[in-house]
Write an enzyme that holds these catalytic residues in place. Structure first.
Site, PDB file in Angstrom:
ATOM      1  N   CYS A   1       0.354  -0.009  10.298  1.00  0.00           N
ATOM      2  CA  CYS A   1      -0.121  -1.015   9.336  1.00  0.00           C
ATOM      3  C   CYS A   1       0.972  -1.879   8.733  1.00  0.00           C
ATOM      4  CB  CYS A   1      -0.906  -0.321   8.229  1.00  0.00           C
ATOM      5  SG  CYS A   1      -1.707  -1.513   7.128  1.00  0.00           S
TER       6      CYS A   1
ATOM      7  N   CYS B   1       0.241   4.784   7.071  1.00  0.00           N
ATOM      8  CA  CYS B   1      -0.430   4.556   8.367  1.00  0.00           C
ATOM      9  C   CYS B   1       0.562   3.832   9.308  1.00  0.00           C
ATOM     10  CB  CYS B   1      -1.695   3.739   8.159  1.00  0.00           C
ATOM     11  SG  CYS B   1      -2.739   4.447   6.848  1.00  0.00           S
TER      12      CYS B   1
ATOM     13  N   ARG C   1     -18.157  -3.130  17.751  1.00  0.00           N
ATOM     14  CA  ARG C   1     -17.420  -4.377  17.538  1.00  0.00           C
ATOM     15  C   ARG C   1     -16.094  -4.389  18.296  1.00  0.00           C
ATOM     16  NH1 ARG C   1     -16.922  -4.754  12.021  1.00  0.00           N
ATOM     17  NH2 ARG C   1     -19.083  -5.407  12.058  1.00  0.00           N
TER      18      ARG C   1
ATOM     19  N   CYS D   1     -16.531  -9.598   5.276  1.00  0.00           N
ATOM     20  CA  CYS D   1     -15.889  -8.302   5.003  1.00  0.00           C
ATOM     21  C   CYS D   1     -14.611  -8.514   4.207  1.00  0.00           C
ATOM     22  CB  CYS D   1     -15.493  -7.613   6.302  1.00  0.00           C
ATOM     23  SG  CYS D   1     -16.826  -7.474   7.470  1.00  0.00           S
TER      24      CYS D   1
ATOM     25  N   CYS E   1     -19.553  -6.575   3.249  1.00  0.00           N
ATOM     26  CA  CYS E   1     -18.858  -5.350   3.662  1.00  0.00           C
ATOM     27  C   CYS E   1     -17.542  -5.324   2.897  1.00  0.00           C
ATOM     28  CB  CYS E   1     -18.595  -5.401   5.170  1.00  0.00           C
ATOM     29  SG  CYS E   1     -17.675  -3.960   5.772  1.00  0.00           S
TER      30      CYS E   1
ATOM     31  N   CYS F   1       0.834  -1.205   0.000  1.00  0.00           N
ATOM     32  CA  CYS F   1       0.000   0.000   0.000  1.00  0.00           C
ATOM     33  C   CYS F   1       0.873   1.262   0.000  1.00  0.00           C
ATOM     34  CB  CYS F   1      -0.920  -0.007   1.217  1.00  0.00           C
ATOM     35  SG  CYS F   1      -2.075   1.380   1.223  1.00  0.00           S
TER      36      CYS F   1
ATOM     37  N   CYS G   1     -19.683   1.518   8.350  1.00  0.00           N
ATOM     38  CA  CYS G   1     -18.929   0.861   9.423  1.00  0.00           C
ATOM     39  C   CYS G   1     -17.699   1.734   9.638  1.00  0.00           C
ATOM     40  CB  CYS G   1     -18.530  -0.550   8.982  1.00  0.00           C
ATOM     41  SG  CYS G   1     -17.395  -1.359  10.131  1.00  0.00           S
TER      42      CYS G   1
HETATM   43  N1  SAM Z   1      -6.767   0.435   3.114  1.00  0.00           N
HETATM   44  C1  SAM Z   1      -8.053   0.596   3.633  1.00  0.00           C
HETATM   45  C2  SAM Z   1      -8.144   1.658   4.706  1.00  0.00           C
HETATM   46  O1  SAM Z   1      -7.124   2.079   5.229  1.00  0.00           O
HETATM   47  O2  SAM Z   1      -9.272   2.056   5.007  1.00  0.00           O
HETATM   48  C3  SAM Z   1      -8.659  -0.692   4.168  1.00  0.00           C
HETATM   49  C4  SAM Z   1      -7.789  -1.642   4.948  1.00  0.00           C
HETATM   50  S1  SAM Z   1      -7.109  -1.016   6.484  1.00  0.00           S
HETATM   51  C5  SAM Z   1      -6.002  -2.308   6.908  1.00  0.00           C
HETATM   52  C6  SAM Z   1      -8.511  -1.202   7.603  1.00  0.00           C
HETATM   53  C7  SAM Z   1      -8.353  -0.826   9.033  1.00  0.00           C
HETATM   54  O3  SAM Z   1      -7.610  -1.805   9.715  1.00  0.00           O
HETATM   55  C8  SAM Z   1      -7.612   0.457   9.369  1.00  0.00           C
HETATM   56  O4  SAM Z   1      -8.397   1.598   9.195  1.00  0.00           O
HETATM   57  C9  SAM Z   1      -7.297   0.226  10.845  1.00  0.00           C
HETATM   58  O5  SAM Z   1      -8.338   0.711  11.667  1.00  0.00           O
HETATM   59  C10 SAM Z   1      -7.224  -1.288  10.960  1.00  0.00           C
HETATM   60  N2  SAM Z   1      -5.855  -1.736  11.274  1.00  0.00           N
HETATM   61  C11 SAM Z   1      -4.839  -1.868  10.419  1.00  0.00           C
HETATM   62  N3  SAM Z   1      -3.724  -2.293  11.046  1.00  0.00           N
HETATM   63  C12 SAM Z   1      -4.036  -2.419  12.356  1.00  0.00           C
HETATM   64  C13 SAM Z   1      -3.305  -2.806  13.508  1.00  0.00           C
HETATM   65  N4  SAM Z   1      -2.008  -3.132  13.440  1.00  0.00           N
HETATM   66  N5  SAM Z   1      -3.945  -2.842  14.699  1.00  0.00           N
HETATM   67  C14 SAM Z   1      -5.250  -2.502  14.772  1.00  0.00           C
HETATM   68  N6  SAM Z   1      -6.002  -2.121  13.706  1.00  0.00           N
HETATM   69  C15 SAM Z   1      -5.405  -2.073  12.514  1.00  0.00           C
HETATM   70 FE1  SF4 Z   2      -2.904   1.223   3.362  1.00  0.00          FE
HETATM   71 FE2  SF4 Z   2      -2.796   0.020   5.720  1.00  0.00          FE
HETATM   72 FE3  SF4 Z   2      -3.236   2.646   5.591  1.00  0.00          FE
HETATM   73 FE4  SF4 Z   2      -5.157   0.943   4.751  1.00  0.00          FE
HETATM   74  S1  SF4 Z   2      -4.393   1.148   6.850  1.00  0.00           S
HETATM   75  S2  SF4 Z   2      -4.450   2.809   3.722  1.00  0.00           S
HETATM   76  S3  SF4 Z   2      -3.872  -0.707   3.939  1.00  0.00           S
HETATM   77  S4  SF4 Z   2      -1.362   1.564   4.946  1.00  0.00           S
END
Ligand code: SAM
Ligand code: SF4
Ligand code: DTB
Length: 329
Positions: free
Chosen positions: A76, A73, A276, A113, A144, A69, A204
């Site tokens: 992530c 974030c 949730r 989802c 979802c 990606c 959501c």
């Molecule tokens: N890329 C899209 C986005 O950012 O909306 C969808 C996938 S992203 C992985 C979905 C959600 O996963 C993020 O908004 C975050 O809240 C959650 N998430 C990702 N990594 C996480 C982590 N290490 N611990 C807890 N929640 C996490």
């Molecule tokens: Fe990309 Fe992870 Fe951020 Fe979603 S949460 S936009 S997958 S870096």
């Protein structure tokens, strides 16, 4: 002197319809400051006014496009720029997605989802995801997807495919957001949520707790979610899963009772939403999970994997539900 606010000064909004509620950060911070027993009692009251307190909704997750990606974030595993163990994978073929959805249904999930590690979907990707939605919906599951930011017209295409929910988390307070993510803004998240609503898809949206934010940041996140009009139908509260290689890998874990307080604050401020208990459950004891249910959580991710990290096995969750007398919805 007792500086703790009286519960009665805060009860006014509980009986009003969800749409009319307008919470302030001070009010939600005052909820956090209640003695835990009073806070949980209030959350249970609100919960029981709106739901059967012995029922839990179960959603199963599948990562349909993993890793690589462009976004930064800080939590992530799928951000291309961090050196994590997550391997990049192309969009899954339809038959694999359908097989996973059928397995989730057979295990008792009511919603499936599908998550993709995108900043946002390209139109050709959206067409493929739309096919997945149609097929999963055809199995009789609620659908979802979580695909990142949407451009004009994309939400309607998802709606036409039969999408029930779009997951797009606010993740953290607007004022803390820039410390965790710089490649997009909190306001961009709100914009996508608006497009989802406009297209008639259920929302959501929730966040992550334990990223080094303050209690006031947590209260502000809850306010930003609760004051969406209407509030999200589904509110995932994630406990940070620390991922080696990411900037947040070594943040000190949040105190469990602060996490429970966050669940209770979400329940009280969003009385009609499913709250949730999301990521982080694998590291929680059964007792802590039960406390989260008591504080008003009535939904879980179900199945042994989240997107890239582990989750309790379905059989363990079944056994826990049995012990607690919880029934799946
Ligand atoms: N890329 C899209 C986005 O950012 O909306 C969808 C996938 S992203 C992985 C979905 C959600 O996963 C993020 O908004 C975050 O809240 C959650 N998430 C990702 N990594 C996480 C982590 N290490 N611990 C807890 N929640 C996490
Ligand atoms: Fe990309 Fe992870 Fe951020 Fe979603 S949460 S936009 S997958 S870096
Ligand atoms: C949400 O709020 N949590 C889920 C889902 N929505 C997409 C994702 C949790 C991801 C946890 C870390 C991982 O497995 O990569």
């Amino acid at each position: 002197m007792n500086a703790i606010p009286q519960a009665t000064t805060l009860t006014r909004k509980d009986t009003e319809p969800a749409r009319a509620a307008r919470w302030t950060v001070n009010e939600v911070e005052a909820l956090y400051q209640l003695p835990l027993m009073d806070l949980i009692f209030r959350a249970q009251q609100v919960h029981r006014e709106n739901f059967d307190a012995n029922e839990i909704q179960r959603s199963t997750l599948l990562s349909v496009k993993t890793g690589g990606c462009s976004e930064d974030c800080g939590y992530c595993s799928q951000a291309a720029r961090y050196n994590t163990e997550t391997e990049r994978e192309a969009l899954l073929p339809l038959d694999e997605v359908l097989a996973a959805a059928q397995a989730a249904k057979d295990k008792g999930a009511s919603r499936f989802c599908m998550g993709a590690a995108w900043r946002g979907p390209k139109d050709k990707d959206l067409a493929k995801v739309s096919e997945m939605i149609r097929a999963v919906k055809g199995l009789g599951l609620q659908t979802c997807v979580t695909l990142g930011m949407l451009k004009d017209g994309q939400a309607s295409e998802l709606k036409e495919a039969g999408l029930d929910y779009y997951n797009h988390n606010l993740d953290t307070d607007a004022s803390f957001y820039g410390q965790v993510i710089t490649t997009h803004k909190h306001a961009d998240r709100i914009d996508t949520l608006g497009q989802v609503r406009e297209a008639g898809i259920k929302v959501c949206s929730g966040g992550i707790i334990g990223m080094g934010e303050s209690r006031r940041n947590r209260a502000a996140l809850i306010v930003q979610l609760a004051n969406l009009n209407p509030p999200p139908e589904s509110v995932p509260i994630n406990n940070l899963v620390p991922i080696p290689g990411t900037p947040l890998a070594d943040v000190a874990p949040i105190d469990s009772f602060e996490f429970v307080r966050t669940i209770a604050a979400a329940r009280i401020t969003m009385p009609q939403s499913f709250v949730r208990l999301s990521a982080g459950r694998q590291a929680m004891s059964e007792e802590l999970q039960a406390l989260c249910f008591l504080a008003g959580a009535n939904s879980i991710f179900y199945g042994d994997k989240l997107l890239t990290t582990g989750n309790p096995e379905a059989d363990r969750d079944e056994a826990l539900f049995d012990k607690l007398g919880l029934r799946p919805i």
